[in-house]
Design a protein around this motif. Structure first.
Motif, short mmCIF file in Angstrom:
data_model
loop_
_atom_site.label_atom_id
_atom_site.label_comp_id
_atom_site.label_asym_id
_atom_site.label_seq_id
_atom_site.Cartn_x
_atom_site.Cartn_y
_atom_site.Cartn_z
N THR A 122 -37.48 -4.41 -52.43
CA THR A 122 -38.68 -3.64 -51.60
C THR A 122 -37.75 -3.81 -50.36
N ARG B 50 -43.86 -8.95 -43.36
CA ARG B 50 -44.10 -7.57 -42.42
C ARG B 50 -42.95 -7.56 -41.63
N ASP C 58 -44.59 -5.91 -48.04
CA ASP C 58 -46.49 -5.44 -48.34
C ASP C 58 -46.91 -7.28 -47.40
#
Length: 227
Positions: free
Chosen positions: A122, A154, A159
């Motif tokens: 991610t 962040r 997330d």
């Protein structure tokens, strides 16, 4: 190939580098920077870097402790650490900010390593690791504070809400502890340790040209094996 682009057999062999380190280790902070400079010196060699967990101070509780208490416990006194801090500051002057006077808490880094692990897929684990190091060494942030970790996540494109929930549970705690303990069981006592293709281990924040030579050497060995 007919269109002029190299085929797979002509491409340099990819070198895998495992970096065993901790985010609160000053020489790991410097070593990461030097490795990145080494990569810039070897632009034609593809390198995959993976950061592995290590607990420099496994005895520190999850909530962290007062920085002066840590220095007194580990080094005997705050003053005794001053000489070490001077050497670190001199090395960090290569392009990093090292501000020990801003540090008031010594964190437990288990959650930091969990965050770096969760960046896979991610975000960029190297970016997350660098952000945590910058927060600690340059700003004196408390890395045991989950709010600090969530904000760092962040900033690196993760997330934040999900990270907060995961930090509140035990996701990957056992995996991180097992991997960190395995490093010590394998004989790694000093960090950073750079492991090239699971065959060459280099300990310490070595100069960029030294690390670049290791990368070139391993790439050459790979090429001979695949020729």
């Amino acid at each position: 190939m007919a269109d002029g682009s190299p085929d797979a057999s002509e491409m340099p062999a990819r070198v895998h580098v495992d970096v065993v380190s901790d985010v609160v280790c000053p020489w790991c902070y410097i070593g990461k920077h030097r490795l990145e400079r080494a990569l810039a010196l070897t632009p034609n060699t593809p390198v995959q870097v993976e950061y592995r967990p290590y607990f420099l101070n496994p005895w520190i509780p999850r909530e962290g402790i007062d920085r002066n208490t840590y220095l007194e416990t580990k080094f005997g006194s705050v003053a005794r650490y001053a000489a070490i801090a001077e050497r670190v500051a001199a090395a960090a002057a290569e392009g990093l900010v090292y501000a020990p006077d801003k540090m008031s808490r010594q964190p437990n880094t288990l959650d930091c390593h969990r965050l770096i692990r969760w960046a896979h897929g991610t975000a960029d684990p190297a970016r997350v690791k660098q952000r945590l190091m910058d927060l600690y060494f340059a700003q004196g942030a408390d890395l045991s504070d989950r709010n600090v970790l969530v904000q760092a996540a962040r900033e690196c494109g993760m997330d934040g809400d999900l990270i907060r929930r995961r930090l509140g549970g035990n996701d990957d705690v056992e995996a991180i502890e097992s991997e960190a303990n395995a490093a010590k069981d394998a004989g790694i006592e000093g960090v950073p340790t750079f492991i090239f293709d699971s065959s060459l281990a280099i300990s310490g924040a070595q100069p960029p040209d030294y690390l670049a030579t290791a990368i070139t050497r391993i790439a050459g060995q790979r090429a001979k094996l695949t020729a």
